[in-house]
Design an enzyme around this catalytic site. Structure first.
Site, PDB file in Angstrom:
ATOM      1  N   LYS A   1       0.817  -1.217   0.000  1.00  0.00           N
ATOM      2  CA  LYS A   1       0.000   0.000   0.000  1.00  0.00           C
ATOM      3  C   LYS A   1       0.848   1.263   0.000  1.00  0.00           C
ATOM      4  O   LYS A   1       0.426   2.301  -0.490  1.00  0.00           O
ATOM      5  CB  LYS A   1      -0.921   0.012   1.220  1.00  0.00           C
ATOM      6  CG  LYS A   1      -2.115  -0.900   1.056  1.00  0.00           C
ATOM      7  CD  LYS A   1      -3.179  -0.567   2.096  1.00  0.00           C
ATOM      8  CE  LYS A   1      -4.184  -1.686   2.200  1.00  0.00           C
ATOM      9  NZ  LYS A   1      -4.026  -2.493   3.416  1.00  0.00           N
ATOM     10  N   ARG A   2       2.021   1.150   0.586  1.00  0.00           N
ATOM     11  CA  ARG A   2       2.923   2.316   0.630  1.00  0.00           C
ATOM     12  C   ARG A   2       3.216   2.839  -0.771  1.00  0.00           C
ATOM     13  O   ARG A   2       3.547   4.000  -0.949  1.00  0.00           O
ATOM     14  CB  ARG A   2       4.273   1.933   1.262  1.00  0.00           C
ATOM     15  CG  ARG A   2       4.279   1.791   2.747  1.00  0.00           C
ATOM     16  CD  ARG A   2       5.700   1.613   3.245  1.00  0.00           C
ATOM     17  NE  ARG A   2       6.388   0.476   2.617  1.00  0.00           N
ATOM     18  CZ  ARG A   2       7.344   0.595   1.725  1.00  0.00           C
ATOM     19  NH1 ARG A   2       7.764   1.784   1.341  1.00  0.00           N
ATOM     20  NH2 ARG A   2       7.913  -0.489   1.205  1.00  0.00           N
TER      21      ARG A   2
END
Ligand code: GLU
Length: 507
Positions: free
Chosen positions: A255-256
């Site tokens: 997700k980063r």
């Protein structure tokens, strides 16, 4: 006798969104099945009852179908091996556990969490691998049955055989794990719930899966699964472990790194054919080529599992955007208009297609087609459209004047003369302003003021769009003129309204 046709499966856990890695796994399985004429199964691995949710399952299936990956057996289709949801197969697993226990291939383990923890500590202190000692292997059958009958909690463990565990990997070749490094794996927890390694193996075997194609995060599970096949006397399938997908910083994609779920790509206005093409190239390439554009049908034709690479794939936004631009251009314009429309609705710029607006939609739609033709070539994904087209809908003459760069450009005497001459012509004219009229005016103004090139066009462009760069006048003038006569949620300012407000220092 000819070999049986391959049977592959995609086995997601419905604990979250379908993300890039799993979507690629699904795609490769699907391509393999379609290329070989085999079957593609969808199996929902929902034995983690706390984390599995029906909404994720629904979304997952929607995402697969959006990518055009349909299944031959699975939820909603059913088939000879139903049910295809693991939570509905617990009875099957129980029968098989009884069989393993009866045959002595598995045993009850009564060790408590504290005992296991103490064992691990000891092993760590002695620098031994932290594998389960196998203490409960020694519990006799009679004792085991008696303790279970007395209600003592137990897990069921598999007896790992005394030889290395080997399997063949279509991507990596021969893989071998020394048995000493593998604990007797738990098959069923003391809660009675069977674990992933166990149920995945049972289902793959019972569903006659011939090739297990999945992410390499499962490679350390595979020897345990191979041991389970062996315990049942079943022949293991072929395996293919797909490489990890990394972000541009070479860290595992997460997700980063921004959007990674299929649903979010869809919401952004990435086309499914672009995403499928992109995912296919993440770890696979066609025979002898640098070719990068493939329709789903072409992928079916070209896909060979042997061409899948073992080295990690790096997620590359630029390439995805390049493909998306290609498919946006290639797609049926009506389909794109429909998709693009919804992005303008979300931005509050266009009405949603509901009954009240039906009367106006025909003219609005025709106008929208022209707007799209102007802005579509400038975007990577459809959600960029409302921003690109912002000056059409939300033009602020005051902000255009206040902008530092503009202010400098507008301060010159030449600019002021040009703008005054332009405003005077608009004031003297009634009726719509066409590109032809605009061109004629600009020629007159050129002669009248002696300004040419940038000096002539930049001030007018700033007054009408807020920026000295942007689409050609010929193309956007009809759009703002026509737009200003439509009934839209946001009033589009006409050329006249723009210049009047600009000169009058209005909003
Ligand atoms: N449910 C597992 C997962 O989503 C399946 C792994 C496998 O394909 O065996 O990771």
């Amino acid at each position: 006798m000819p070999d049986k046709l391959p049977r592959v499966r995609f086995a997601p856990s419905p604990t979250g969104f379908l993300h890039v890695g799993n979507a690629r796994t699904a795609l490769y399985n699907w391509l393999f099945a379609r290329h070989t004429g085999g079957a593609f199964l969808l199996r929902i691995e929902d034995t983690d009852l706390d984390r599995s949710e029906m909404r994720h399952e629904t979304q997952l299936m929607e995402d697969l179908l959006w990518l055009r990956l349909d299944w031959d057996e699975g939820p909603g289709v059913e088939g000879p091996h139903a049910p295809y949801r693991q939570s509905e197969r617990l009875g099957i697993y129980r029968e098989h556990t009884d069989r393993l226990l009866a045959e002595g291939k598995a045993y009850r383990c009564f060790c408590t969490a504290e005992e296991l923890e103490a064992e691990r500590h000891e092993a760590a202190a002695a620098h031994r691998p932290q594998v389960y000692s196998g203490r409960c292997r020694a519990v006799s059958d009679t004792e085991s049955v008696a303790r279970a009958a007395a209600g003592e909690p137990f897990a069921v463990r598999l007896r790992i055989p005394d030889h290395p565990l080997r399997f063949h990997d279509l991507v990596r070749g021969a893989v071998e794990f020394p048995n000493e490094t593998i604990s007797d794996p738990i098959l069923v927890r003391s809660s009675g719930m069977p674990v992933y390694n166990y149920v995945v193996t049972l289902d793959d075997a019972l569903m006659e899966i011939t090739h297990v194609i999945r992410g390499d995060d499962h490679i350390s599970n595979t020897p345990k699964q191979v041991a389970i096949y062996e315990a049942f006397g079943w022949k293991p399938p072929e395996f293919a472990h797909l490489s990890t997908i990394l972000g541009s910083d070479r860290e595992r994609l997460s997700k980063r790194h921004g959007a990674t779920s299929v649903a979010s790509f869809r919401a952004m206005g990435i086309l499914p054919e672009a995403l499928v093409n992109y995912l296919a190239l993440l770890g696979w390439g066609a025979e002898g080529g640098t070719r990068e554009l493939f329709s789903l049908e072409e992928l079916v034709h070209e896909f060979r599992i042997e061409r899948v690479t073992a080295s990690p794939a790096i997620f590359d936004w630029e390439k995805l955007h390049w493909l998306n631009r290609h498919y946006l251009k290639a797609a049926d314009p009506e389909r794109i208009a429909e998709l693009a429309w919804s992005h303008f609705v979300s931005a509050g710029l266009l009405p949603s297609h509901n009954a009240i607006w039906q009367v106006t939609t025909a003219s609005v739609e025709a106008w929208f087609g022209k707007l799209l033709a102007l802005f579509l070539p400038a975007v990577n994904q459809l959600d960029e459209l409302p921003v690109k087209a912002a000056f059409v809908f939300r033009f602020s003459p005051a902000a255009a004047r206040a902008n530092d760069e503009n202010a400098a450009l507008l301060a010159t005497e030449a600019s002021q003369k040009v703008l005054a001459a332009f405003a005077a012509r608009v004031a003297a004219h009634s009726g719509p302003i066409t590109p032809e009229l605009f061109r004629a005016w600009m020629n007159e103004i050129k002669t009248e003021t002696g300004a040419k090139g940038k000096d002539l066009f930049h001030p007018v462009r700033i007054a009408l769009t807020g920026s000295h760069s942007g689409p050609e006048f010929d193309r956007f003038i009809p759009i703002v003129e026509e737009g200003s006569r439509l009934d839209l949620p946001v009033h589009v300012l006409s050329v006249r309204e723009r210049i009047e407000q600009f000169m009058g220092g209005g909003r």
